[in-house]
Design an enzyme around this catalytic site. Structure first.
Site, PDB file in Angstrom:
ATOM      1  N   ASP A  13    -103.679 -67.819  -6.617  1.00 45.26           N
ATOM      2  CA  ASP A  13    -104.674 -67.217  -7.502  1.00 45.26           C
ATOM      3  C   ASP A  13    -104.686 -68.008  -8.803  1.00 45.26           C
ATOM      4  O   ASP A  13    -103.640 -68.277  -9.386  1.00 45.26           O
ATOM      5  CB  ASP A  13    -104.308 -65.748  -7.762  1.00 45.26           C
ATOM      6  CG  ASP A  13    -105.427 -64.969  -8.420  1.00 45.26           C
ATOM      7  OD1 ASP A  13    -106.051 -65.491  -9.374  1.00 45.26           O
ATOM      8  OD2 ASP A  13    -105.675 -63.834  -7.995  1.00 45.26           O
ATOM      9  N   GLN A  77    -113.073 -54.075  -6.997  1.00 47.95           N
ATOM     10  CA  GLN A  77    -113.395 -55.333  -6.328  1.00 47.95           C
ATOM     11  C   GLN A  77    -114.416 -56.060  -7.172  1.00 47.95           C
ATOM     12  O   GLN A  77    -115.459 -55.495  -7.518  1.00 47.95           O
ATOM     13  CB  GLN A  77    -113.947 -55.090  -4.926  1.00 47.95           C
ATOM     14  CG  GLN A  77    -114.230 -56.368  -4.146  1.00 47.95           C
ATOM     15  CD  GLN A  77    -114.772 -56.104  -2.751  1.00 47.95           C
ATOM     16  OE1 GLN A  77    -115.116 -54.982  -2.394  1.00 47.95           O
ATOM     17  NE2 GLN A  77    -114.849 -57.150  -1.956  1.00 47.95           N
ATOM     18  N   HIS A  83    -110.356 -59.973   0.603  1.00 44.88           N
ATOM     19  CA  HIS A  83    -109.144 -60.768   0.387  1.00 44.88           C
ATOM     20  C   HIS A  83    -107.999 -59.841   0.004  1.00 44.88           C
ATOM     21  O   HIS A  83    -108.204 -58.790  -0.585  1.00 44.88           O
ATOM     22  CB  HIS A  83    -109.359 -61.840  -0.688  1.00 44.88           C
ATOM     23  CG  HIS A  83    -109.775 -61.300  -2.020  1.00 44.88           C
ATOM     24  ND1 HIS A  83    -111.050 -60.840  -2.283  1.00 44.88           N
ATOM     25  CD2 HIS A  83    -109.082 -61.136  -3.165  1.00 44.88           C
ATOM     26  CE1 HIS A  83    -111.122 -60.430  -3.532  1.00 44.88           C
ATOM     27  NE2 HIS A  83    -109.932 -60.588  -4.101  1.00 44.88           N
ATOM     28  N   LEU A  84    -106.821 -60.252   0.378  1.00 43.97           N
ATOM     29  CA  LEU A  84    -105.603 -59.526   0.031  1.00 43.97           C
ATOM     30  C   LEU A  84    -104.883 -60.276  -1.087  1.00 43.97           C
ATOM     31  O   LEU A  84    -104.750 -61.499  -1.031  1.00 43.97           O
ATOM     32  CB  LEU A  84    -104.666 -59.432   1.227  1.00 43.97           C
ATOM     33  CG  LEU A  84    -105.118 -58.544   2.381  1.00 43.97           C
ATOM     34  CD1 LEU A  84    -104.230 -58.778   3.602  1.00 43.97           C
ATOM     35  CD2 LEU A  84    -105.071 -57.093   1.979  1.00 43.97           C
ATOM     36  N   HIS A  85    -104.443 -59.530  -2.080  1.00 44.67           N
ATOM     37  CA  HIS A  85    -103.584 -60.084  -3.125  1.00 44.67           C
ATOM     38  C   HIS A  85    -102.140 -59.881  -2.676  1.00 44.67           C
ATOM     39  O   HIS A  85    -101.751 -58.756  -2.359  1.00 44.67           O
ATOM     40  CB  HIS A  85    -103.783 -59.337  -4.447  1.00 44.67           C
ATOM     41  CG  HIS A  85    -105.123 -59.513  -5.051  1.00 44.67           C
ATOM     42  ND1 HIS A  85    -105.352 -60.419  -6.066  1.00 44.67           N
ATOM     43  CD2 HIS A  85    -106.306 -58.915  -4.792  1.00 44.67           C
ATOM     44  CE1 HIS A  85    -106.625 -60.359  -6.418  1.00 44.67           C
ATOM     45  NE2 HIS A  85    -107.228 -59.457  -5.647  1.00 44.67           N
TER      46      HIS A  85
END
Length: 132
Positions: A13, A77, A83-85
């Site tokens: 990220d 969101q 997407h997964l954090h």
């Protein structure tokens, strides 16, 4: 890039909340969970799980891991591609998930459960959940 295969990518990220914050996203576009193919969702989770395990074994020496998915603007969101954090956690880091936890009596909980079961019945036409 942390991981890539034919269905999913995992990458750092650019605005991490802690060092080592990774995003795991399917290559195929889906705005949110409602649009995500369940098999692709399962694969995305498996990759996130593996990334989380890798973080725990990495030189980053994290103390824990959060896996977070925001589905819809009400859930914060802001990038409308599922997407997964995968967020490594460190004792005394500054990232917080704070809420006022509701207290619900058993009648209210049952009412909520009835609503959720009705939503799940609607999904039964898609077939059973199967492993990938």
């Amino acid at each position: 890039m942390v991981h890539r295969d034919e269905r999913v990518i995992a990458f750092m990220d650019t605005s991490p909340v802690t060092p080592g914050h990774v995003l795991v996203a399917p290559r195929e576009h889906a705005n949110g969970l409602e649009d995500l193919n369940p098999h692709l969702g399962a694969h995305t989770w498996l990759v996130a799980h593996r990334v989380a395990r890798g973080l725990r074994r990495s030189g980053l020496r994290c103390d824990g891991v959060n896996i977070l998915l925001s589905d819809g603007s009400a859930a914060f969101q802001d990038v409308f591609h599922v997407h997964l954090h995968v967020i490594p956690r460190y004792h005394r880091d500054s990232f917080r998930i704070e809420a006022e936890w509701l207290e619900r009596d058993s009648d209210m909980l049952e009412s909520d459960a009835v609503a959720v079961r009705a939503g799940l019945r609607d999904l039964m036409s898609e077939g059973p959940v199967v492993s990938t």
